[in-house]
Design a protein around this motif. Structure first.
Motif, PDB file in Angstrom:
ATOM      1  N   MET A   1       0.877  -1.129  -0.148  1.00 44.28           N
ATOM      2  CA  MET A   1      -0.065   0.133  -0.031  1.00 44.28           C
ATOM      3  C   MET A   1       0.771   1.254  -0.206  1.00 44.28           C
ATOM      4  O   MET A   1       0.502   2.201  -0.606  1.00 44.28           O
ATOM      5  N   ALA A   2       2.044   1.313   0.744  1.00 44.90           N
ATOM      6  CA  ALA A   2       2.740   2.191   0.827  1.00 44.90           C
ATOM      7  C   ALA A   2       3.532   2.697  -0.727  1.00 44.90           C
ATOM      8  O   ALA A   2       3.465   3.624  -0.919  1.00 44.90           O
ATOM      9  N   MET A   3       3.884   1.501  -1.340  1.00 49.17           N
ATOM     10  CA  MET A   3       4.406   1.654  -2.713  1.00 49.17           C
ATOM     11  C   MET A   3       3.411   2.469  -3.646  1.00 49.17           C
ATOM     12  O   MET A   3       3.629   2.967  -4.410  1.00 49.17           O
ATOM     13  N   ALA A   4       2.208   1.757  -3.405  1.00 48.44           N
ATOM     14  CA  ALA A   4       1.037   2.121  -4.281  1.00 48.44           C
ATOM     15  C   ALA A   4       0.927   3.563  -4.152  1.00 48.44           C
ATOM     16  O   ALA A   4       0.767   4.465  -5.055  1.00 48.44           O
ATOM     17  N   ASP A   5       0.923   4.022  -2.825  1.00 50.63           N
ATOM     18  CA  ASP A   5       0.822   5.487  -2.431  1.00 50.63           C
ATOM     19  C   ASP A   5       1.848   6.563  -3.103  1.00 50.63           C
ATOM     20  O   ASP A   5       1.729   7.526  -3.699  1.00 50.63           O
ATOM     21  N   GLN A   6       2.977   6.132  -3.065  1.00 51.46           N
ATOM     22  CA  GLN A   6       4.167   6.572  -3.522  1.00 51.46           C
ATOM     23  C   GLN A   6       4.325   6.837  -4.841  1.00 51.46           C
ATOM     24  O   GLN A   6       4.547   7.723  -5.524  1.00 51.46           O
ATOM     25  N   LEU A   7       3.763   5.999  -5.844  1.00 50.52           N
ATOM     26  CA  LEU A   7       3.635   5.766  -7.071  1.00 50.52           C
ATOM     27  C   LEU A   7       2.282   6.268  -7.591  1.00 50.52           C
ATOM     28  O   LEU A   7       2.156   6.649  -8.879  1.00 50.52           O
ATOM     29  N   GLY A   8       1.557   6.785  -6.764  1.00 53.59           N
ATOM     30  CA  GLY A   8       0.290   7.553  -7.359  1.00 53.59           C
ATOM     31  C   GLY A   8      -0.717   6.362  -7.587  1.00 53.59           C
ATOM     32  O   GLY A   8      -1.701   6.781  -8.529  1.00 53.59           O
ATOM     33  N   LYS A   9      -0.802   5.141  -7.323  1.00 52.93           N
ATOM     34  CA  LYS A   9      -1.404   3.985  -7.785  1.00 52.93           C
ATOM     35  C   LYS A   9      -2.313   3.622  -6.877  1.00 52.93           C
ATOM     36  O   LYS A   9      -3.084   2.540  -7.071  1.00 52.93           O
ATOM     37  N   SER A  10      -2.824   4.244  -5.667  1.00 47.10           N
ATOM     38  CA  SER A  10      -3.619   3.882  -4.680  1.00 47.10           C
ATOM     39  C   SER A  10      -5.104   3.638  -5.181  1.00 47.10           C
ATOM     40  O   SER A  10      -5.661   2.582  -5.170  1.00 47.10           O
ATOM     41  N   VAL A  11      -5.496   4.588  -5.872  1.00 49.86           N
ATOM     42  CA  VAL A  11      -6.929   4.406  -6.584  1.00 49.86           C
ATOM     43  C   VAL A  11      -6.968   2.932  -7.722  1.00 49.86           C
ATOM     44  O   VAL A  11      -7.934   2.297  -7.379  1.00 49.86           O
ATOM     45  N   GLU A  12      -6.055   2.949  -8.390  1.00 51.53           N
ATOM     46  CA  GLU A  12      -6.133   1.628  -9.131  1.00 51.53           C
ATOM     47  C   GLU A  12      -6.093   0.416  -8.451  1.00 51.53           C
ATOM     48  O   GLU A  12      -6.809  -0.496  -8.666  1.00 51.53           O
ATOM     49  N   LEU A  13      -5.072   0.188  -7.329  1.00 48.58           N
ATOM     50  CA  LEU A  13      -4.885  -0.790  -6.587  1.00 48.58           C
ATOM     51  C   LEU A  13      -6.339  -1.068  -5.866  1.00 48.58           C
ATOM     52  O   LEU A  13      -6.749  -2.316  -5.874  1.00 48.58           O
ATOM     53  N   ASP A  14      -6.906   0.095  -5.269  1.00 46.97           N
ATOM     54  CA  ASP A  14      -8.078  -0.118  -4.535  1.00 46.97           C
ATOM     55  C   ASP A  14      -9.305  -0.470  -5.447  1.00 46.97           C
ATOM     56  O   ASP A  14     -10.084  -1.554  -5.127  1.00 46.97           O
ATOM     57  N   GLN A  15      -9.463  -0.173  -6.746  1.00 44.94           N
ATOM     58  CA  GLN A  15     -10.301  -0.573  -7.540  1.00 44.94           C
ATOM     59  C   GLN A  15     -10.070  -2.057  -8.160  1.00 44.94           C
ATOM     60  O   GLN A  15     -11.065  -2.943  -8.023  1.00 44.94           O
ATOM     61  N   MET A  16      -8.937  -2.328  -8.349  1.00 44.82           N
ATOM     62  CA  MET A  16      -8.283  -3.859  -8.390  1.00 44.82           C
ATOM     63  C   MET A  16      -8.921  -4.666  -7.394  1.00 44.82           C
ATOM     64  O   MET A  16      -9.671  -5.704  -7.480  1.00 44.82           O
ATOM     65  N   ILE A  17      -8.720  -4.380  -6.272  1.00 47.04           N
ATOM     66  CA  ILE A  17      -8.898  -5.183  -5.067  1.00 47.04           C
ATOM     67  C   ILE A  17     -10.573  -5.275  -4.650  1.00 47.04           C
ATOM     68  O   ILE A  17     -10.988  -6.372  -4.576  1.00 47.04           O
ATOM     69  N   ILE A  18     -11.292  -4.078  -4.963  1.00 45.88           N
ATOM     70  CA  ILE A  18     -12.560  -4.162  -4.845  1.00 45.88           C
ATOM     71  C   ILE A  18     -13.310  -5.139  -5.858  1.00 45.88           C
ATOM     72  O   ILE A  18     -14.142  -5.978  -5.595  1.00 45.88           O
ATOM     73  N   ASP A  19     -12.765  -5.023  -7.089  1.00 48.32           N
ATOM     74  CA  ASP A  19     -13.402  -5.837  -8.235  1.00 48.32           C
ATOM     75  C   ASP A  19     -13.095  -7.310  -7.973  1.00 48.32           C
ATOM     76  O   ASP A  19     -14.098  -8.050  -7.949  1.00 48.32           O
ATOM     77  N   HIS A  20     -11.844  -7.751  -7.372  1.00 43.36           N
ATOM     78  CA  HIS A  20     -11.548  -8.804  -7.151  1.00 43.36           C
ATOM     79  C   HIS A  20     -12.251  -9.660  -5.951  1.00 43.36           C
ATOM     80  O   HIS A  20     -12.676 -10.658  -5.992  1.00 43.36           O
TER      81      HIS A  20
END
Length: 188
Positions: A1-20
């Protein structure tokens, strides 16, 4: 999660997790159960994510009522206006909100009253050694009384012993989470 935040990918990661998660729940026919899904503050405060999630929850219909989204207290405090919009959208769709790690931020009672979550999870730092700390027990009891008066249910995080569970029951918390209760399991 911290890496996703640093890369500005939190939204995409959350969408992927919710869809999954939603696909796994439907594929395993678990739609009669309740599920908690963590969401980052970055996503909760992102207008595009909120529109995407609202459409997804509307599409899910009645199942949306069985979803409880979890956001940290500190995350909600980053943008109170956006947090209120996010919570309002969840409630319109029938979903609920838990403020997790409650009590580690500098939350004022006004903030607590304004966002009015469905649930709060007291941070594990309040649970550790609870059986020996009368001041902490008193604080937990006050939080439970306050929360219950405004219709918010209170859970404890990090319950790892029978003694902690028994004190939590005596303090009238609504539930507990931790390794003593059950270890996390894979959904798949």
């Amino acid at each position: 999660m911290a890496m996703a935040d640093q890369l500005g990918k939190s939204v995409e990661l959350d969408q992927m997790i919710i869809d999954h998660a939603l696909n796994a729940i439907k594929n395993q026919n678990l739609t009669a159960q309740y599920f908690g899904i963590n969401v980052s503050a970055a996503s909760a405060h992102d207008d595009k994510f909120m529109i995407w999630l609202e459409r997804r929850l509307i599409k899910e219909g009645d199942f949306a009522q069985r979803l409880v989204f979890e956001i940290s207290e500190l995350g909600l405090q980053q943008d109170i206006t956006a947090s209120k919009r996010f919570i309002s959208m969840l409630h319109r769709c029938g979903s609920r909100l838990t403020v997790e790690r409650f009590g580690v931020g500098l939350t004022s009672f006004k903030f607590f009253r304004e966002i009015k979550p469905d649930y709060i999870k007291m941070d594990a730092s309040y649970t550790r050694g609870l059986e020996d700390d009368k001041n902490n027990q008193y604080f937990m009891r006050l939080m439970v009384d306050l929360a219950h008066r405004i219709g918010v249910r209170v859970f404890a995080e990090g319950v790892e012993s029978l003694e902690e569970k028994q004190i939590i029951e005596q303090l009238c918390l609504d539930g507990a989470q931790g390794y003593f209760i059950e270890k996390p399991k894979e959904l798949l």
